[in-house]
Design a protein around this motif. Structure first.
Motif, mmCIF file in Angstrom:
data_model
loop_
_atom_site.group_PDB
_atom_site.id
_atom_site.type_symbol
_atom_site.label_atom_id
_atom_site.label_comp_id
_atom_site.label_asym_id
_atom_site.label_seq_id
_atom_site.Cartn_x
_atom_site.Cartn_y
_atom_site.Cartn_z
ATOM 1 N N ARG A 199 0.233 -1.422 -0.040
ATOM 2 C CA ARG A 199 -0.016 -0.134 -0.167
ATOM 3 C C ARG A 199 0.982 1.127 0.276
ATOM 4 O O ARG A 199 1.943 1.520 0.493
ATOM 5 C CB ARG A 199 -0.715 0.082 1.647
ATOM 6 C CG ARG A 199 -2.055 -1.019 0.664
ATOM 7 C CD ARG A 199 -3.380 -1.030 1.752
ATOM 8 N NE ARG A 199 -3.480 0.494 2.329
ATOM 9 C CZ ARG A 199 -4.659 0.398 1.051
ATOM 10 N NH1 ARG A 199 -5.356 -0.380 1.326
ATOM 11 N NH2 ARG A 199 -5.572 2.056 1.423
ATOM 12 N N GLU A 200 1.183 2.386 -0.869
ATOM 13 C CA GLU A 200 1.591 3.640 -0.642
ATOM 14 C C GLU A 200 1.160 3.699 -0.055
ATOM 15 O O GLU A 200 -0.060 4.107 0.667
ATOM 16 C CB GLU A 200 0.808 4.356 -2.268
ATOM 17 C CG GLU A 200 1.944 5.252 -2.364
ATOM 18 C CD GLU A 200 1.348 5.995 -3.986
ATOM 19 O OE1 GLU A 200 1.835 7.381 -3.827
ATOM 20 O OE2 GLU A 200 0.426 5.510 -4.413
ATOM 21 N N GLN A 201 2.478 4.537 0.796
ATOM 22 C CA GLN A 201 1.733 5.955 1.921
ATOM 23 C C GLN A 201 3.029 6.550 1.545
ATOM 24 O O GLN A 201 4.638 6.134 1.683
ATOM 25 C CB GLN A 201 2.575 5.268 3.158
ATOM 26 C CG GLN A 201 1.553 4.196 3.722
ATOM 27 C CD GLN A 201 1.946 3.890 4.885
ATOM 28 O OE1 GLN A 201 2.618 4.033 5.311
ATOM 29 N NE2 GLN A 201 1.643 3.288 5.623
ATOM 30 N N PRO A 202 3.098 8.062 0.946
ATOM 31 C CA PRO A 202 4.783 8.854 0.776
ATOM 32 C C PRO A 202 4.836 9.429 1.582
ATOM 33 O O PRO A 202 4.003 9.427 2.654
ATOM 34 C CB PRO A 202 2.944 9.901 -0.077
ATOM 35 C CG PRO A 202 1.754 9.312 -0.994
ATOM 36 C CD PRO A 202 1.194 8.235 0.644
ATOM 37 N N THR A 241 13.453 -1.483 -2.949
ATOM 38 C CA THR A 241 12.759 -0.040 -2.598
ATOM 39 C C THR A 241 11.594 0.221 -3.216
ATOM 40 O O THR A 241 11.586 -0.004 -4.478
ATOM 41 C CB THR A 241 13.452 0.876 -1.886
ATOM 42 O OG1 THR A 241 14.408 0.650 -1.452
ATOM 43 C CG2 THR A 241 12.375 2.094 -1.976
ATOM 44 N N VAL A 242 10.269 -0.101 -2.471
ATOM 45 C CA VAL A 242 8.789 0.209 -3.156
ATOM 46 C C VAL A 242 7.964 1.638 -2.921
ATOM 47 O O VAL A 242 7.962 1.545 -1.474
ATOM 48 C CB VAL A 242 8.193 -0.947 -3.262
ATOM 49 C CG1 VAL A 242 8.494 -1.663 -4.245
ATOM 50 C CG2 VAL A 242 7.272 -1.027 -2.165
ATOM 51 N N LEU A 243 7.095 2.125 -3.155
ATOM 52 C CA LEU A 243 6.931 3.608 -2.842
ATOM 53 C C LEU A 243 5.184 2.612 -3.137
ATOM 54 O O LEU A 243 4.092 3.437 -2.865
ATOM 55 C CB LEU A 243 6.143 4.393 -4.167
ATOM 56 C CG LEU A 243 7.763 5.689 -2.880
ATOM 57 C CD1 LEU A 243 7.578 6.193 -4.016
ATOM 58 C CD2 LEU A 243 8.086 5.731 -2.414
ATOM 59 N N GLY A 244 4.203 2.090 -3.321
ATOM 60 C CA GLY A 244 3.120 0.924 -3.634
ATOM 61 C C GLY A 244 3.691 0.377 -5.207
ATOM 62 O O GLY A 244 3.404 1.034 -6.680
ATOM 63 N N THR A 245 3.091 -1.268 -4.919
ATOM 64 C CA THR A 245 3.289 -2.357 -5.959
ATOM 65 C C THR A 245 3.076 -3.333 -6.176
ATOM 66 O O THR A 245 2.948 -3.730 -4.859
ATOM 67 C CB THR A 245 4.825 -1.691 -6.441
ATOM 68 O OG1 THR A 245 4.893 -2.711 -8.428
ATOM 69 C CG2 THR A 245 6.207 -2.136 -5.759
ATOM 70 N N ALA A 246 3.089 -3.804 -6.580
ATOM 71 C CA ALA A 246 3.040 -6.204 -6.723
ATOM 72 C C ALA A 246 4.278 -6.001 -7.199
ATOM 73 O O ALA A 246 4.711 -6.116 -8.271
ATOM 74 C CB ALA A 246 1.456 -6.005 -7.467
#
Length: 335
Positions: A163-166, A180-185
């Motif tokens: 889940r994206e959390q800016p 490292t991700v910001l919101g992805t699968a």
């Protein structure tokens, strides 16, 4: 209906107790927002929630035939499925907004999956991101994410839906790599003793770095894969069909006329809960349903209980399924 009415119905939706009339009311509510000439209904303050619910509704329409495919008699259930099977948004919203009945653990959490072939574990992380671990894998994560980042450690193979959390990146440590991700699968394969660490992206973007020195190895997009050779630190990036690399997620989640009791045993193992039946009437009722393998426990139970006109309740870590039998089926136990 106003905000209070809708949220009340969503609470009933979460517990699987909506009546057919209430399901129709929710469906009409969805339709009122989709229609281009719909009148203003006073939901301006909940615009973000409405947008999320609408996205889930469209996704449900895409998936409803897959969930009940192969049997004409089951196609009449799609209207109930319309509010029972939203993929992510509503389930996460209700989960995050409900009061916690169980105290949160204070230390790190370690989830391990047995090495038996086909074993899997579903994990709901503190930020509502989800992970499915494959056999022989472990995931170490905090009971609550604090600070400016979310960090977990994977050993083995897992599928992540983040889940994206800016401003609060999600990082997975696996072998010698940090993803490292910001919101992805995406999925990561990093079993001990293997020569390679593999990261495959299903959607979104991820950044891959070496843990030692934070050397950037690449940025991957949808249907891309990176293979890191541990000994030589050699990196290969290539296009792939991500769906083929995560076929293991769906394994065992395609039920064709399977007794409810057998399905309950399987999902008990995968979601680490105890499932019981209030009576023996439902145990042998047969069910047809297909899942992606990434659904939450609530989403799976919503579908199964709707199909069998049943309901479920929680008592701690135990799920209790109640309802009548299925005298319409040959060989099924009737009430």
């Amino acid at each position: 209906m106003g905000v209070t009415d809708i949220r009340h119905l969503l609470e009933k939706y979460a517990s699987g107790t909506c009546t057919p009339e209430e399901l129709e009311a929710l469906e009409a509510w969805y339709e009122s927002f989709r229609h281009p000439e719909a009148a203003e209904s006073g939901w301006e303050g909940d615009e973000a929630l409405t947008r999320e619910l609408m996205q889930d509704f469209r996704e449900m329409q895409r998936r409803k035939e897959r969930l009940f495919r192969g049997d004409k008699g089951w196609r009449n259930w799609w209207k109930a499925a319309a509010v029972i099977v939203p993929v992510a948004g509503i389930g996460a919203l209700l989960w995050m907004s409900r009061p916690s009945a169980v105290p949160v653990a204070s230390g790190p959490v370690l989830t391990e999956v047995p090495a038996a072939p086909g074993s899997k574990r579903f994990i709901l992380l503190p930020d509502s991101s989800t992970v499915v671990l494959r056999e022989g894998s472990t995931l170490l994560y905090p009971a609550a994410f604090s600070g400016g980042e979310r960090v977990v450690t994977l050993t083995g193979e897992g599928y992540f839906d983040v889940r994206e959390q800016p401003g609060k990146p999600f990082r997975i440590r696996s072998g010698k790599l940090v993803t490292t991700v910001l919101g992805t699968a995406f999925s990561i394969k990093a079993y001990p003793g293997q020569e390679h660490v593999t990261v495959t992206v299903s959607s979104g973007k991820v950044k891959i770095e070496e843990q030692a020195g934070n050397k950037l190895l690449g940025i991957l997009g949808e249907d891309q894969q990176i293979v890191y050779e541990n000994d030589a630190a050699v990196v290969e990036t290539r296009p792939v069909k991500a769906e083929e690399n995560i076929a293991w997620l769906k394994k065992g989640m395609d039920f064709h006329s399977v007794p409810f009791e057998d399905i309950a045993a399987q999902i008990s193992e995968q979601y680490q809960v105890k499932i019981t039946f209030a009576s023996d009437a439902l145990r042998q009722c047969r069910i047809r349903a297909t899942f992606e393998g990434t659904e939450t426990l609530d989403q799976v139970l919503f579908v199964l209980c709707t199909v069998r006109n049943a309901t479920y309740t929680r008592q701690g870590e135990t799920i209790i399924i109640s309802g009548e039998g299925c005298p319409d089926e040959a060989g099924a136990v009737s009430k």
